[in-house]
Structure formats: structure tokens, C-alpha cells
Design an enzyme around this catalytic site. Structure first.
Site, PDB file in Angstrom:
ATOM      1  N   ASP A  65       0.587   4.760  -4.919  1.00 12.50           N
ATOM      2  CA  ASP A  65      -0.536   4.922  -4.004  1.00 12.50           C
ATOM      3  C   ASP A  65      -1.768   5.347  -4.809  1.00 12.50           C
ATOM      4  O   ASP A  65      -1.651   5.926  -5.892  1.00 12.50           O
ATOM      5  CB  ASP A  65      -0.195   5.983  -2.959  1.00 12.50           C
ATOM      6  N   LYS A  74      -0.015   0.353   4.396  1.00  8.73           N
ATOM      7  CA  LYS A  74       0.310  -0.089   3.032  1.00  8.73           C
ATOM      8  C   LYS A  74       1.634   0.514   2.553  1.00  8.73           C
ATOM      9  O   LYS A  74       2.482  -0.184   2.007  1.00  8.73           O
ATOM     10  CB  LYS A  74      -0.832   0.265   2.083  1.00  8.73           C
ATOM     11  N   THR A  75       1.806   1.802   2.765  1.00  7.26           N
ATOM     12  CA  THR A  75       3.053   2.457   2.364  1.00  7.26           C
ATOM     13  C   THR A  75       4.234   1.935   3.165  1.00  7.26           C
ATOM     14  O   THR A  75       5.310   1.678   2.616  1.00  7.26           O
ATOM     15  CB  THR A  75       2.930   3.985   2.547  1.00  7.26           C
ATOM     16  N   THR A  99      -7.609   2.118  -1.640  1.00  2.94           N
ATOM     17  CA  THR A  99      -8.689   2.007  -0.660  1.00  2.94           C
ATOM     18  C   THR A  99      -9.970   1.530  -1.323  1.00  2.94           C
ATOM     19  O   THR A  99     -10.953   1.245  -0.640  1.00  2.94           O
ATOM     20  CB  THR A  99      -8.946   3.374   0.010  1.00  2.94           C
ATOM     21  N   ARG A 122      -2.547   4.809  12.360  1.00  2.00           N
ATOM     22  CA  ARG A 122      -2.335   6.242  12.107  1.00  2.00           C
ATOM     23  C   ARG A 122      -3.168   7.080  13.056  1.00  2.00           C
ATOM     24  O   ARG A 122      -2.706   8.091  13.590  1.00  2.00           O
ATOM     25  CB  ARG A 122      -2.683   6.573  10.654  1.00  2.00           C
TER      26      ARG A 122
END
Length: 327
Positions: free
Chosen positions: A119, A74-75, A168, A227
Site C-alpha cells: 500500500d 484496492k486492498t 493514491t 468506505r
């Protein structure tokens, strides 16, 4: 290439001047253009169209909300969109914006077409969230000066900007906030073949030699998350440097991940403990998430955001009105 302003107010670091090895590596591994982003093909296609349309009209991109489990990009997507638009991006988080003044100082500093990335946007202070409504819709801020009968309202006009929110837990975002985003999109877990490509690309960036079968095995155990795939690769690299002169083979993957407690399905020791608690202490369920969290000495947020999405994807548990149940 546009200048990216990283203002990570919410990041937990021991020293703001010293970056950990993993943070440095993460920056190196992030793609520089949208076309280099691996996976999420449908989402990429849609974003490419929206970006080109906005650029052709010389307009700011509409506000965007990304939701999904952590670690899916997302980032990274927010930064890539800013680069594609030739704009700057300022980054913060919901918990960091504790006062309306914090938001006002950021918004008044944005130029036309700039991006603001928030975020954990579901954790915004209620007053800050309500202040965002007029900023997103009318590109203006209404500020109250003074108190009592002498108080007056001043309207500050803002440059047209693009807000990119990431969460999330989309269910915790209020309806009025969610409706103000022009584009809401879920990021889903990655396919193994995409993770394998990510691992091979990461290996090249890190200068690590890896066999194709080893990359495939890591991708199967990465829980569908880039990740985690990159993190496992770095740990396998450490093992291979000591035990096999740096070459990563299927044997190094098996031995190192066994040592880390990651099994063939990507389940960790914590996942297995979760399943064991539900099975042995609560006879397979149903059991409330609060009871599970207490048994594991974890907070409810970690259970619902970190453990359960992957366990549900694997078909090991399901959520019911009465609680969690083993499948």
C-alpha cells in the site's frame, strides 16, 4: 479457501492486540470472492479473465498496480485475487519498508504464486524501490556483502510471485517502477446505485433494519466511496438505535447526517470550509494548494488526496497551472 496472511505493518493502532470496532466490522463486510465485489464492473471483468488465464497456465499472475482515491477497494481486490488464485498474500506499505533488508526478508519468504501487497507504494524508499526492479523483472535479488575492495555481489533467486501495488498518487511513482507492472488500472468513484447495494448488504451483515429510501439517501451522500458509505451507515445506525428503536428511515438519515455536518451533496464541514477559504480569502482563485493547506491547518497531501478529488468530481473546483479555481 486460501489462507490470507495479514501483516499490516503500516496500520496505526493503539494496541496491536486490540482491534477497534470499525476494523472488526470492515473485515466482516469485505466480500470473500471476486464475484461478490460490488461495483467496478469493467475492472472485475478484466481481472476475472487474467485470473482464469493465469490459473489455466499454472503461472503466477502478472504484477498489478491499482491507483485512485482512498476507500475504493484496492486492498480488498488484492485479497480477493489471492483467494481466487488459491495463494497466500503478505501485506505491507511503502513507509514500512525503510531498509533493503526489510524487503529482502519478505521476498525470500514468498512461495511460488504468492502475492505481495504494498500500500502507498509511491512512498517507497528509493533504494528499496531499485531493489524491487530485479525482483519484479528477473525474480532475483542482488545483495552486496562486505564493503570496499573485498565486497562481492550475491544473487538470490526468488519464487515467482505477484506484486500488487496501491497508490493514491500515481504521478509520484517513477517511470521505471510503473513500467514493470503488467497491468495498471484506475479505480474510480462508485455510482449511487452500487453504493446503495453495498449499504443494503452491510445492513444485513450488521443486522440493521433500513428502508430502501434511507439506503438511497446515504448512498447519495457517501462521496462515491464504499468506505464512507459504510461509515455513515454505522453512525446513522447509532442514531436510530437511540431515537427509533434501531429502524433506519429517511428521517433518521436526515437528522443524523445533519448532526454530523454532511449535507445533501455529501459535502462535509471541511469541504465547505475549503470552498469558503478559496471564495472569501482568495476571491475564487487561482490560489496555490500550499496556501489553502495553510489556511485550513492541513497538510498538502490531505488536501490533494482527500478533499479535492470529490470537489473536482462535483464540478466545484478545478486545477489550473496557476492554482485552484472555483467553478
Amino acid at each position: 479457501m486460501s489462507k490470507i496472511n495479514n501483516q499490516e505493518d503500516n496500520k496505526k493502532t493503539l494496541d496491536p492486540k486490540v482491534e477497534t470496532e470499525e476494523k472488526v466490522v470492515e473485515k466482516k463486510l469485505r466480500p470473500q470472492r471476486l464475484g461478490e465485489f460490488i461495483g467496478q464492473e469493467k475492472l472485475k471483468e478484466q481481472l476475472d479473465i487474467f485470473l482464469k488465464a493465469a490459473k489455466s497456465r499454472n503461472e503466477a499472475l502478472d504484477h498489478i498496480l491499482f491507483y485512485g482515491p482512498p476507500g475504493l477497494g484496492k486492498t480488498t481486490l488484492a485479497c480477493l485475487m489471492a483467494r481466487e488464485m488459491g495463494s497466500n498474500i503478505k501485506m505491507t506499505s511503502g513507509p514500512a519498508l525503510t531498509r533493503a533488508g526489510d524487503l529482502a526478508s519478505i521476498l525470500t519468504g514468498l512461495k511460488k504464486g504468492d502475492f505481495l501487497f504494498i500500500d502507498e507504494i509511491h512512498r517507497l524508499n528509493k533504494l528499496v524501490e531499485e531493489m524491487l526492479y530485479s525482483a519484479m523483472e528477473d525474480f532475483a535479488l542482488d545483495i552486496v556483502l562486505g564493503k570496499g575492495p573485498s565486497a562481492k555481489t550475491v544473487r538470490l533467486n526468488l519464487q515467482k510471485f505477484t506484486l500488487v501495488g496501491a497508490t493514491t498518487r500515481i504521478g509520484l511513482i517513477s517511470g521505471p517502477m510503473r513500467d514493470r507492472f503488467g497491468y495498471v488500472q484506475q479505480l474510480d468513484f462508485y455510482e449511487d446505485i452500487d453504493l446503495e447495494e453495498i449499504i443494503e448488504r452491510t445492513s444485513e451483515v450488521l443486522g440493521v433494519k433500513i428502508e430502501s429510501q434511507a439506503a438511497k439517501e446515504i448512498s447519495k451522500r457517501a462521496r462515491g466511496t464504499p468506505r464512507i458509505a459504510n461509515r455513515l451507515l454505522r453512525r446513522v445506525r447509532d442514531y436510530a438505535e437511540i431515537r427509533n428503536d434501531g429502524l433506519i428511515t429517511i428521517n433518521e438519515v436526515d437528522q443524523s447526517l445533519k448532526m454530523l455536518g454532511v449535507d445533501k451533496d455529501g459535502l462535509s464541514d471541511a469541504d465547505r470550509k475549503y470552498l469558503e477559504v478559496v471564495k472569501k480569502q482568495y476571491n475564487g482563485g487561482p490560489v496555490g494548494v500550499e496556501n489553502i493547506a495553510a489556511s485550513l491547518s492541513e497538510d498538502v497531501g490531505t488536501i490533494t488526496e482527500v478533499y479535492e478529488p470529490f470537489l473536482m468530481k462535483k464540478g466545484l473546483i478545478k486545477r489550473t497551472p496557476k492554482g485552484r479555481v472555483l467553478v
